[in-house]
Design a protein around this motif. Structure first.
Motif, PDB file in Angstrom:
ATOM      1  N   ARG A 167      42.494  60.391  44.666  1.00  0.00           N
ATOM      2  CA  ARG A 167      42.967  61.770  44.721  1.00  0.00           C
ATOM      3  C   ARG A 167      42.975  62.288  46.157  1.00  0.00           C
ATOM      4  O   ARG A 167      43.907  62.997  46.571  1.00  0.00           O
ATOM      5  N   THR A 168      41.959  61.924  46.928  1.00  0.00           N
ATOM      6  CA  THR A 168      41.914  62.328  48.331  1.00  0.00           C
ATOM      7  C   THR A 168      43.059  61.704  49.109  1.00  0.00           C
ATOM      8  O   THR A 168      43.703  62.360  49.939  1.00  0.00           O
ATOM      9  N   GLU A 169      43.312  60.433  48.846  1.00  0.00           N
ATOM     10  CA  GLU A 169      44.414  59.740  49.528  1.00  0.00           C
ATOM     11  C   GLU A 169      45.752  60.429  49.254  1.00  0.00           C
ATOM     12  O   GLU A 169      46.550  60.662  50.172  1.00  0.00           O
ATOM     13  N   ILE A 170      46.006  60.780  47.987  1.00  0.00           N
ATOM     14  CA  ILE A 170      47.276  61.398  47.619  1.00  0.00           C
ATOM     15  C   ILE A 170      47.420  62.761  48.282  1.00  0.00           C
ATOM     16  O   ILE A 170      48.480  63.092  48.840  1.00  0.00           O
ATOM     17  N   VAL A 171      46.357  63.575  48.231  1.00  0.00           N
ATOM     18  CA  VAL A 171      46.410  64.900  48.843  1.00  0.00           C
ATOM     19  C   VAL A 171      46.689  64.788  50.345  1.00  0.00           C
ATOM     20  O   VAL A 171      47.528  65.522  50.896  1.00  0.00           O
ATOM     21  N   CYS A 172      46.001  63.867  51.005  1.00  0.00           N
ATOM     22  CA  CYS A 172      46.200  63.688  52.443  1.00  0.00           C
ATOM     23  C   CYS A 172      47.624  63.257  52.768  1.00  0.00           C
ATOM     24  O   CYS A 172      48.267  63.789  53.684  1.00  0.00           O
ATOM     25  N   LEU A 289      51.156  70.559  44.773  1.00  0.00           N
ATOM     26  CA  LEU A 289      50.586  69.230  44.549  1.00  0.00           C
ATOM     27  C   LEU A 289      49.165  69.122  45.092  1.00  0.00           C
ATOM     28  O   LEU A 289      48.266  68.631  44.407  1.00  0.00           O
ATOM     29  N   VAL A 290      48.939  69.583  46.319  1.00  0.00           N
ATOM     30  CA  VAL A 290      47.614  69.409  46.916  1.00  0.00           C
ATOM     31  C   VAL A 290      46.552  70.238  46.208  1.00  0.00           C
ATOM     32  O   VAL A 290      45.371  69.879  46.191  1.00  0.00           O
ATOM     33  N   SER A 291      46.948  71.346  45.588  1.00  0.00           N
ATOM     34  CA  SER A 291      45.977  72.191  44.898  1.00  0.00           C
ATOM     35  C   SER A 291      45.678  71.691  43.492  1.00  0.00           C
ATOM     36  O   SER A 291      44.628  72.009  42.925  1.00  0.00           O
ATOM     37  N   GLU A 292      46.580  70.903  42.905  1.00  0.00           N
ATOM     38  CA  GLU A 292      46.411  70.462  41.526  1.00  0.00           C
ATOM     39  C   GLU A 292      45.794  69.073  41.406  1.00  0.00           C
ATOM     40  O   GLU A 292      45.126  68.776  40.417  1.00  0.00           O
ATOM     41  N   ILE A 293      46.021  68.220  42.379  1.00  0.00           N
ATOM     42  CA  ILE A 293      45.607  66.827  42.254  1.00  0.00           C
ATOM     43  C   ILE A 293      44.108  66.639  42.478  1.00  0.00           C
ATOM     44  O   ILE A 293      43.487  65.760  41.878  1.00  0.00           O
ATOM     45  N   SER A 294      43.493  67.457  43.314  1.00  0.00           N
ATOM     46  CA  SER A 294      42.060  67.299  43.575  1.00  0.00           C
ATOM     47  C   SER A 294      41.226  67.871  42.435  1.00  0.00           C
ATOM     48  O   SER A 294      41.691  68.717  41.668  1.00  0.00           O
ATOM     49  N   GLN A 299      37.620  70.303  45.378  1.00  0.00           N
ATOM     50  CA  GLN A 299      38.957  70.745  45.779  1.00  0.00           C
ATOM     51  C   GLN A 299      39.024  71.242  47.212  1.00  0.00           C
ATOM     52  O   GLN A 299      39.860  70.797  47.996  1.00  0.00           O
ATOM     53  N   ILE A 300      38.150  72.161  47.581  1.00  0.00           N
ATOM     54  CA  ILE A 300      38.244  72.752  48.917  1.00  0.00           C
ATOM     55  C   ILE A 300      38.025  71.690  49.993  1.00  0.00           C
ATOM     56  O   ILE A 300      38.677  71.703  51.039  1.00  0.00           O
ATOM     57  N   LYS A 301      37.137  70.726  49.722  1.00  0.00           N
ATOM     58  CA  LYS A 301      36.888  69.661  50.698  1.00  0.00           C
ATOM     59  C   LYS A 301      38.064  68.701  50.774  1.00  0.00           C
ATOM     60  O   LYS A 301      38.452  68.251  51.857  1.00  0.00           O
ATOM     61  N   THR A 302      38.639  68.367  49.614  1.00  0.00           N
ATOM     62  CA  THR A 302      39.788  67.458  49.598  1.00  0.00           C
ATOM     63  C   THR A 302      40.985  68.076  50.301  1.00  0.00           C
ATOM     64  O   THR A 302      41.664  67.424  51.102  1.00  0.00           O
ATOM     65  N   VAL A 303      41.245  69.346  50.018  1.00  0.00           N
ATOM     66  CA  VAL A 303      42.366  70.034  50.650  1.00  0.00           C
ATOM     67  C   VAL A 303      42.125  70.161  52.159  1.00  0.00           C
ATOM     68  O   VAL A 303      43.055  70.018  52.965  1.00  0.00           O
ATOM     69  N   ALA A 304      40.881  70.407  52.554  1.00  0.00           N
ATOM     70  CA  ALA A 304      40.556  70.494  53.984  1.00  0.00           C
ATOM     71  C   ALA A 304      40.814  69.165  54.686  1.00  0.00           C
ATOM     72  O   ALA A 304      41.353  69.128  55.805  1.00  0.00           O
ATOM     73  N   LEU A 305      40.446  68.043  54.033  1.00  0.00           N
ATOM     74  CA  LEU A 305      40.715  66.727  54.610  1.00  0.00           C
ATOM     75  C   LEU A 305      42.219  66.491  54.740  1.00  0.00           C
ATOM     76  O   LEU A 305      42.691  65.947  55.751  1.00  0.00           O
TER      77      LEU A 305
END
Length: 414
Positions: A167-172, A289-294, A299-305
């Motif tokens: 999930r982190t990979e996809i968001v990034c 996408l970035v708000s839903e996938i994590s 969430q806040i950490k994944t989106v920050a990354l």
């Protein structure tokens, strides 16, 4: 005191983009995570993508201010644009003060009564008589318990463990693709228009229209989503359209020198079309996408990354693009379109195999789909039963310790 002797358009750069200091990225990460947590599933895509409209509006205001300063050659050519930014803090502070707290954040801390109060502020009973705050909070509790089952902790390191790594990979990558798809190249439409002989005012007028297109593109994306187009589909097909236009821009580099004006006008015009296609798809849908996938917990950490990678990629692209276009450097001119078109094609391949379809899914359903390792191409059609998934005793003990046994039982039983 230092006095500015250069016109304001030279100070701000040829792209016409008023660059903001990157700490604004704090708001970029917070606003989409907050938006995804305070609205129902049906509205999630609209509210999260509305963030992009706000960015377009700010850029439009910035370009308008710069255009009004083009004729000035004194120090106020740069002081006025900077000073006008101070008009935003007061309305922002007022809005944030009166905004309700995220019910998901309250649930994760065991404050269920406050979560229900927050939900009451976010709903209109006269318009939604079927809404049940207790049932909604129960779903949040169940989802959080499921995430505790699959996620060992809530630190940045946990973003790279188990299913959260995917999930982190996809968001990034989804956020990085915004820059890798040729966005930095498209920002140079004013450069090509000035090369075609347009004066600075008219070139910036085109830039003003380009950022107006950005805002219109958000509403266009809403319309496409209302027709049933999913986030993945819009993102994928949008990249295909962008890739084609980038290669067209590259082929325009073959226009003979005696027709340089016509070629530059065509380039600037296609860049405006590129901007519309970008905002209809990649530029807008990315925020959803970035708000839903994590996961909710990370969430806040994944989106920050993801935002960090976006900034790093953006810096690299912003450094490379001027070298590509500058006649005194690499002098690629339109042929830079081939480079960005090739990168965009690689982004298409990644999106096809890795980016899933989150539209219409609750956060609990998304958690189970990732936990089961479902292929991105099968996300849309795979059926999952959230309440068939049991929460183990360890998770329940943690929740009982935090919230009290009777409140856990009440929340998890429908």
């Amino acid at each position: 005191m230092w006095h500015c002797k250069r016109p304001s358009h030279e100070i701000w750069g040829r792209t016409g983009v008023l660059k903001t200091v990157q700490p604004w990225g704090v708001f970029q990460t917070l606003c989409i995570t907050y938006a995804s947590e305070v609205c129902p599933v049906a509205m999630r895509g609209y509210l999260t993508t509305y963030v992009n409209f706000c960015w377009g509006l700010g850029q439009e205001i910035g370009i308008g201010v710069i255009m009004s300063m083009l004729k000035r050659e004194d120090e106020w050519a740069y002081r006025i644009p900077y000073a006008l930014q101070w008009m935003w803090p007061v309305p922002l502070i007022i809005g944030v003060y009166f905004a309700p707290e995220s019910p998901w954040w309250l649930v994760r801390r065991g404050r269920l009564e406050e979560a229900k109060e927050s939900l009451a502020r976010l709903t209109s009973p006269e318009l939604n008589s079927d809404f049940d705050a207790d049932e909604t909070v129960a779903m949040m509790v169940h989802t959080t318990a499921l995430e505790q089952k699959t996620t060992s902790g809530a630190t940045y390191w946990d973003c790279f463990k188990g299913t959260d790594l995917r999930r982190t990979e996809i968001v990034c990558m989804v956020w990085a693709i915004q820059n890798l798809s040729g966005n930095s190249f498209s920002n140079y439409s004013t450069y090509f228009l000035t090369q075609a002989g347009l004066d600075s005012t008219k070139a910036y007028g085109f830039a003003l229209g380009q950022y107006g297109i950005n805002m219109v593109g958000v509403f266009g994306a809403w319309f496409l989503m209302s027709l049933g187009f999913g986030r993945r589909s819009l993102y994928l097909y949008g990249l295909c359209a962008l890739c084609v236009m980038l290669f067209i821009l590259g082929f325009l580099g073959l226009v003979p020198k005696e027709h340089r004006r016509e070629g530059s006008l065509a380039t600037g015009s296609i860049m405006l079309g590129w901007a519309l296609a970008y905002q209809l798809t990649v530029g807008t849908v990315c925020y959803s996408l970035v708000s839903e996938i994590s996961t909710r917990r990370l969430q806040i950490k994944t989106v920050a990354l993801g935002r960090m990678l976006y900034i790093v990629v953006g810096i690299v692209c912003s450094v490379l693009t001027p070298y590509m276009l500058n006649p005194g450097a690499w002098n690629w001119s339109n042929f830079a379109g081939f480079f960005w078109g090739g990168i965009c094609f690689l982004c298409i391949i990644y999106t096809y195999f890795r980016v899933p379809e989150p539209s219409g899914r609750s956060f609990a359903e998304l958690d189970l789909l990732f936990e089961q390792g479902v292929s991105a191409r099968k996300f849309k059609d795979t059926e999952v039963d959230v309440f068939a998934e049991k929460v183990d005793d360890r998770v329940l003990e943690n929740w009982e310790h935090t919230m009290g046994q009777s409140r856990v039982e009440k929340a998890l039983v429908f």
